[in-house]
Design a protein around this motif. Sequence first.
Motif: not given
Lengths: 247, 306
Positions: A181-188, A206-208
Amino acid sequence: MASLRAVAALEVMRVMRRPFAWFVLALGVLAMALFYLLFVVRYLEQAQALAAQGVTSEVVVRYFGAAALMSLLLTPLLTMHTCVAERRDGMLAFFFTQPLTTSAILGGKLCGVLVLLGAFWLALGLMPITLVWGAELDFGVYATNLLGLALFMLAHASLGLMCSALMRQPVAAGVLALSLSLALWFADWAQRLDAHASLFGGISSVARLRGFALGLVMSADVAYFLLATCVCLALAHWALEGQRRYA
Amino acid sequence: MTEEALLAARGLARFYGKRQVLFGIDIALARGEILGLLGQNGAGKSTTLQILCGALGAHAGSVHIAGHDLARAPVAAKRMLGYLPEVPPLCFDLAVDDYLGACARLRAMAADARAPAVSRARHLCGLGDVGKRLIGHLSKGYQQRVGLAQAIVHAPAVLVLDEPSAGLDPVQQRELRALIAALGRECAVLLSTHILPEVRAIATRVAILDRGRIVHDAGVVPASLRVAFVNDPGPHALAQLPGVRAVRAAHVGWSLDVDEPSVAAARIATLAVNLGWGLRELEPDYDDLEYLFMRLTSGGNEVRAA
């Protein structure tokens, strides 16, 4: 479908009697109430400067952004026990010996988690309604934010369920779900730092949410969340079937 | 597979990693039969039971439950099955009635049939007055009963019980045996246990598993009585008694294979008094099953060494 409803009914009954989950969610709601208060106070303090953006943009959108991050952090705590702990205390083997398909077992478990997250979503969603008494709320933007948050929670609940099906220890399942989940956040964040890194924006949940925050329901964003949910559930299905056959 | 077999397993094999733990297990069980499955720890009993119930997959072989192939029609097959694992699968936060109702629903029972089924299962398992209590608040014995109740709530054709009397006191064990014997008249029961007298008391057949292989599958060993006298008449005189089929020396007195233990015991007592043998001991002999078990399993090494 009847078997899925049967598992869901049992899971919901169990979830309703799980104080830890409700305690975690209550803390989450409390934290979000504080965030909400901060956003409102900030808006009131800078009312003239922020008047052009409007209360929906400055309070509601920011609030739902924070709500998404809060659910991103809390969901692994709720999902980490769903399959792992059940494997340890024999309930997973119990489900395997019942006249149920693995899909029904997974679907029922997802329903149990969604009841918890649904209550969280409802509590979070009701807070901005209080703005109606003092300001003009854009209900269209409010509704798209609610929809975005619901899809976000659905995808992350599926992610947590998948981690719980893959791992052998609840803590490991929680850590894996939180890390992803954090990886998806940091990807943003990575996309914000480097405008050319569009791949990161593409995979970041998050970007989505950005489209929903602006009041837009884009089919690509909806498809992203539904696809992520399906992929996570498919992997969880594969993991459970593997355990049933080859454990 | 015989046509009337409710549970039929053929050639079951299972590996854990590269280690093979089951080697071509064959089991057939008809209505009215209670099969006692014996074996040392690690012999493969629980793995066999888990495969028969669909909790684990077999790497070879097939399982049919009431005619349904467990691999091809798992949902139909499992509807006919009740399973009590070694650790009862319980939801400690639920009340007994809620849990049993949910189990009935999982087995696709009609809504209007669930309440009577829960009531029946509770009554059969001696849970009459705890329906509203939380499972987590019950004693170990009662929790075991709840585990059994969930296995029989849908009146299954095949009942698989893994160490059902574990944790029960002697009175509860006795009640449980009576219940299993009663259930065994309506369905096929597969009972895995370490307690040999339990198998002796209720099973109609005994299968012994040793290191993943069935090494014995036959009717319960002929009933025996152990007798000891002050004035020992000797094996020849005992062999002439009506109903006695064989006489073996026991560690104290004699072990007699008999047709009807209760009838033979009465006759022996009467004769012992009339002939002045001075009856000192007369009891069911459980050593025969223990001897068979020790001889056929790895524990037999100790027997041979002795």
